[in-house]
Design an enzyme around this catalytic site. Sequence first.
Site, mmCIF file in Angstrom:
data_model
loop_
_atom_site.group_PDB
_atom_site.id
_atom_site.type_symbol
_atom_site.label_atom_id
_atom_site.label_comp_id
_atom_site.label_asym_id
_atom_site.label_seq_id
_atom_site.Cartn_x
_atom_site.Cartn_y
_atom_site.Cartn_z
ATOM 1 N N CYS A 129 0.838 -1.204 0.000
ATOM 2 C CA CYS A 129 0.000 0.000 0.000
ATOM 3 C C CYS A 129 0.867 1.247 0.000
ATOM 4 C CB CYS A 129 -0.936 0.006 1.210
ATOM 5 S SG CYS A 129 -2.007 1.458 1.295
ATOM 6 N N CYS A 183 -0.592 4.122 2.049
ATOM 7 C CA CYS A 183 -0.417 3.948 3.499
ATOM 8 C C CYS A 183 1.003 4.267 3.936
ATOM 9 C CB CYS A 183 -0.749 2.514 3.896
ATOM 10 S SG CYS A 183 -2.383 1.936 3.460
ATOM 11 N N ASP A 184 1.992 3.773 3.193
ATOM 12 C CA ASP A 184 3.373 3.780 3.659
ATOM 13 C C ASP A 184 4.321 4.663 2.862
ATOM 14 O OD1 ASP A 184 2.670 1.921 5.629
ATOM 15 O OD2 ASP A 184 2.954 0.244 4.251
#
Length: 322
Positions: A135, A138-139
Amino acid sequence: MANHIKCLIIGSGPAGYTAAIYAARAGMNPVMYMGGQPGGQLTTTTEVDNFPGYPKGIDGPAMMQDLENQARRFGTDVRFGMATKVDFSVSPKKVFIDDTQEIEADTVIIATGASAKWLGLEGEKTFNGLGVSACAVCDGFFYRNQEVAVVGGGDTAAEEASYLANLCTKVHLIVRREELRASVIMQKRVLSNPKIEIHWNTETEEILGDTTGVNGAKVKNNKTGEVTVLPVTGFFVAIGHKPNTDIFKGFLTWMKQGILKLKKDQAVPIFRVYSPVVMHRITFIVRRLLLRVQVVWQLLMLSVGWQNRNYISIVSFLLIAD
């Protein structure tokens, strides 16, 4: 003898806990079985900085623990165990936990979510959370001004690469074919971005690293045999997700890629079985249209709204049944 439950929730991601909170507050005494990955995919996220209510940020596992505590606070019975088989041809519905325990449920909420597809490399496990991710939204923040790699040739990979190009010095897009499978507009976006270098006909052989995390990716051109080591600190796998819906085959109606087909009230075409938005096609549509809207917000907030509708439908059914 089968254990009888009024409201059974299968799965313990954001959607499952949202369903549990609403169902418990409605006095439905929900029982949740957490599945093979308690807390869902967010438990693999190192830090969540973009969800309201956490001004200092929070890591994924801690956030899911908060949701679990909230569900338990209202009386949800949270249990370890994985649904391995169902029989929705009878009433009450039958669900088997870990192939041994039989559950009879008046209503079933399917919140099994989806699992990221992986390449099957040992390094994906070794460096998960230490440079390997599924992701970028997300990261990606943690790889600002660094060099990263993205694996995949579809829309997901193109989106991830485009997003990371805004944060990183360079993005290596590893494509095993000599063309992209992404939509035309996404292909144009990738091909026109000077920070994205595409490695055609290329496959990853090994993810390199040490105790501090990823420091490279060994790739091989499947046409020429040439082996190259890419100097990356982040390795993002973007080859898609697989809905965790196999156990429901033969009982429910399907759309493409194993996604459940739902009616307007979120019920599947079998009376008393419901599914949250995590497995609803709107998740995938919204993700493409609103790439810049953070995926954590999407998963959580859509779950809240749609689960509200789910619990109203279930309460109505149970009141009539009683």
